[in-house]
Scaffold this motif. Structure first.
Motif, mmCIF file in Angstrom:
data_model
loop_
_atom_site.group_PDB
_atom_site.id
_atom_site.type_symbol
_atom_site.label_atom_id
_atom_site.label_comp_id
_atom_site.label_asym_id
_atom_site.label_seq_id
_atom_site.Cartn_x
_atom_site.Cartn_y
_atom_site.Cartn_z
ATOM 1 N N PRO A 144 0.804 -1.227 0.000
ATOM 2 C CA PRO A 144 0.000 0.000 0.000
ATOM 3 C C PRO A 144 0.835 1.275 0.000
ATOM 4 N N LEU A 145 0.202 2.358 -0.404
ATOM 5 C CA LEU A 145 0.772 3.704 -0.358
ATOM 6 C C LEU A 145 -0.298 4.625 0.197
ATOM 7 N N THR A 146 0.056 5.450 1.159
ATOM 8 C CA THR A 146 -0.917 6.336 1.784
ATOM 9 C C THR A 146 -0.460 7.791 1.692
ATOM 10 N N MET A 147 -1.361 8.695 2.065
ATOM 11 C CA MET A 147 -1.011 10.101 2.121
ATOM 12 C C MET A 147 0.051 10.334 3.201
ATOM 13 N N GLY A 148 0.077 9.468 4.207
ATOM 14 C CA GLY A 148 1.120 9.562 5.226
ATOM 15 C C GLY A 148 2.494 9.364 4.634
ATOM 16 N N ASP A 149 2.636 8.377 3.734
ATOM 17 C CA ASP A 149 3.906 8.154 3.037
ATOM 18 C C ASP A 149 4.310 9.405 2.253
ATOM 19 N N LYS A 150 3.349 9.950 1.512
ATOM 20 C CA LYS A 150 3.647 11.064 0.606
ATOM 21 C C LYS A 150 4.024 12.336 1.358
ATOM 22 N N LEU A 151 3.223 12.711 2.365
ATOM 23 C CA LEU A 151 3.496 13.951 3.085
ATOM 24 C C LEU A 151 4.750 13.847 3.945
ATOM 25 N N SER A 152 4.995 12.671 4.500
ATOM 26 C CA SER A 152 6.229 12.476 5.259
ATOM 27 C C SER A 152 7.431 12.611 4.337
ATOM 28 N N HIS A 153 7.342 12.020 3.159
ATOM 29 C CA HIS A 153 8.424 12.150 2.174
ATOM 30 C C HIS A 153 8.668 13.610 1.822
ATOM 31 N N GLN A 154 7.600 14.357 1.599
ATOM 32 C CA GLN A 154 7.751 15.759 1.231
ATOM 33 C C GLN A 154 8.426 16.558 2.345
ATOM 34 N N ALA A 155 7.980 16.343 3.586
ATOM 35 C CA ALA A 155 8.560 17.076 4.716
ATOM 36 C C ALA A 155 10.032 16.727 4.908
ATOM 37 N N MET A 156 10.350 15.451 4.788
ATOM 38 C CA MET A 156 11.721 15.003 5.036
ATOM 39 C C MET A 156 12.658 15.409 3.905
ATOM 40 N N SER A 157 12.258 15.141 2.682
ATOM 41 C CA SER A 157 13.138 15.441 1.551
ATOM 42 C C SER A 157 13.308 16.938 1.340
ATOM 43 N N THR A 158 12.230 17.711 1.543
ATOM 44 C CA THR A 158 12.321 19.158 1.393
ATOM 45 C C THR A 158 13.234 19.765 2.449
ATOM 46 N N SER A 159 13.149 19.266 3.669
ATOM 47 C CA SER A 159 14.005 19.769 4.752
ATOM 48 C C SER A 159 15.478 19.545 4.430
ATOM 49 N N PHE A 160 15.804 18.354 3.954
ATOM 50 C CA PHE A 160 17.193 18.074 3.597
ATOM 51 C C PHE A 160 17.636 18.888 2.388
ATOM 52 N N ALA A 161 16.750 19.043 1.416
ATOM 53 C CA ALA A 161 17.106 19.795 0.214
ATOM 54 C C ALA A 161 17.429 21.240 0.541
ATOM 55 N N ARG A 162 16.738 21.813 1.506
ATOM 56 C CA ARG A 162 16.987 23.198 1.895
ATOM 57 C C ARG A 162 18.212 23.329 2.788
ATOM 58 N N GLY A 163 18.409 22.364 3.676
ATOM 59 C CA GLY A 163 19.522 22.448 4.613
ATOM 60 C C GLY A 163 20.835 21.959 4.043
ATOM 61 N N PHE A 164 20.759 20.936 3.169
ATOM 62 C CA PHE A 164 21.965 20.331 2.600
ATOM 63 C C PHE A 164 21.756 20.134 1.093
ATOM 64 N N PRO A 165 21.692 21.232 0.349
ATOM 65 C CA PRO A 165 21.334 21.135 -1.067
ATOM 66 C C PRO A 165 22.332 20.366 -1.922
ATOM 67 N N ASN A 166 23.558 20.204 -1.452
ATOM 68 C CA ASN A 166 24.576 19.530 -2.254
ATOM 69 C C ASN A 166 24.703 18.043 -1.941
ATOM 70 N N VAL A 167 23.881 17.544 -1.026
ATOM 71 C CA VAL A 167 23.984 16.142 -0.623
ATOM 72 C C VAL A 167 22.860 15.338 -1.278
ATOM 73 N N PRO A 168 23.175 14.324 -2.071
ATOM 74 C CA PRO A 168 22.140 13.513 -2.739
ATOM 75 C C PRO A 168 21.294 12.740 -1.740
ATOM 76 N N LEU A 169 20.021 12.571 -2.079
ATOM 77 C CA LEU A 169 19.078 11.882 -1.205
ATOM 78 C C LEU A 169 18.316 10.823 -1.992
ATOM 79 N N ILE A 170 18.117 9.656 -1.370
ATOM 80 C CA ILE A 170 17.323 8.575 -1.957
ATOM 81 C C ILE A 170 16.180 8.267 -0.993
ATOM 82 N N SER A 171 14.964 8.261 -1.504
ATOM 83 C CA SER A 171 13.785 8.015 -0.675
ATOM 84 C C SER A 171 12.952 6.887 -1.259
ATOM 85 N N GLU A 172 12.219 6.205 -0.381
ATOM 86 C CA GLU A 172 11.299 5.175 -0.865
ATOM 87 C C GLU A 172 10.220 5.789 -1.745
#
Length: 360
Positions: free
Chosen positions: A115-143
């Motif tokens: 399954p995939l839920t809105m919880g997966d999606k919004l958590s991904h957005q919050a986590m990946s966006t935070s890293f992208a803003r704080g550490f823009p030069n560090v690559p990130l891989i997410s489920e």
């Protein structure tokens, strides 16, 4: 000495996009007489603003990366803890709403709905966006990664953490950004999440350096517990030794991907071996510390974002996580995100379990 009339003067210093900007406005025609002392003071203010722009706000509002494309590992640990908690808040908020927005990714090789839920999606957005803003030069891989831009209103990442300071102290390491890969699992145990088995749900962050899991964070949003480790520097994960019978073999396995683990375990240790089914790789990794299990065994395919954080925590405590052939797992971003070699993790006696179970 009289200085000629000036048409502009500095009105204020404001932040635009995380960068300090000097704002100017026209003066009245009457003019102002400025002494050399005033000119000197103006130059001093400009120097201070320049220093703050490139040495302070660049670290807190835009990026916590160090200059020259290097990154503070302690800053990355502190950020990772906060990011895992941010993701957990989204997971919890969605669960408390009327609709999970559940979809299906299809079925696993074992025929189990993924399954995939809105919880997966919004958590991904919050986590990946935070890293992208704080550490823009560090690559990130997410489920989860739908490739869509995010416009979340998120606070800057913290630069201090009292627990990290207490355990790690002032020690730090500076690593080239190109050597780092961030792995995140925005919602581990989604199936259990939809079934209200919330004790298994976690959000996870792992920091790998040259393919080695160095920092691991596992957050349990529904009990508000956060576990972390930084290899060779410290961890807040403690082993509980007063659960279960002495000498008892307790093997924790997946609820939905158990494979032939039970049969293999009974053949190796006899009918009295305890096999514990559970959801979530993060939960099962932590079970090695709280007495629920002495071995975490997985015989089918598993993704690296599921296991990287647990691997880092085990390494920090002197434990071990490998494939069933005993090979270390490579978390380089250039590799395959799938680990199809199975998994055996133990806090103690890892090699003996590999041999006894017939995998070595």
């Amino acid at each position: 000495m009289v200085v000629a009339q000036r048409q502009t003067f500095v009105k204020s210093v404001i932040s635009e996009g995380g960068v300090l900007v000097l704002k100017q406005e026209k003066m009245s025609p009457s003019g102002v007489k400025v002494s050399p002392v005033g000119i000197g003071f103006f130059v001093f203010i400009v120097v201070v603003v320049f220093y703050l722009t490139f040495n302070h706000f660049g670290k807190n509002d835009v990026s916590i990366s160090v200059q020259d494309n290097h990154v503070s590992m302690k800053a990355l640990l502190i950020a990772s803890i906060d990011v895992a908690i941010r993701g957990g808040k989204m997971v919890k908020e969605v669960k408390e709403s009327a609709d999970l927005g559940e979809e299906s990714k299809g079925e696993t090789k074992e025929g189990v709905n993924d399954p995939l839920t809105m919880g997966d999606k919004l958590s991904h957005q919050a986590m990946s966006t935070s890293f992208a803003r704080g550490f823009p030069n560090v690559p990130l891989i997410s489920e989860e990664n739908d490739g869509k831009p995010f416009a979340m209103n998120l606070p800057p990442l913290p630069t201090t953490n009292s627990e990290v300071d207490k355990i790690v102290g002032s020690s730090d390491e500076v690593v080239q950004a190109e050597d780092i890969t961030i792995w995140i699992d925005p919602l581990d145990a989604t199936k259990e999440y939809t079934e209200d088995l919330l004790q298994y749900v976690t959000t996870m962050v792992c920091i790998a350096v040259k393919g080695q899991p160095i920092i691991g964070v596992i957050h349990k949003p529904f009990s508000n517990e956060t576990y972390w480790a930084w290899f060779d520097h410290g961890t807040n994960v403690k082993e509980k030794k007063d659960v279960g019978n002495e000498g008892e073999h307790r093997i924790i396995v997946s609820r939905s991907h158990a494979g032939t683990v039970k049969e293999t375990a009974q053949k190796a240790f006899g009918e009295d071996v305890v096999v514990v089914p559970a959801g979530g790789a993060g939960y099962k990794s932590l079970a090695l510390y709280n007495g629920q299990a002495s071995v975490y065994l997985h015989t089918t395919l598993i993704k690296k974002w599921d296991i990287c954080a647990g691997n880092a925590i085990l390494n920090t405590s002197g434990g071990k996580m490998t494939t069933l052939s005993g090979s270390r797992i490579d978390y380089s971003r250039s590799g395959d995100p799938k680990n199809d070699g199975g998994l055996l993790a133990a806090l103690h006696n890892h090699e003996q379990y590999l041999q006894k179970l017939g995998y070595a």
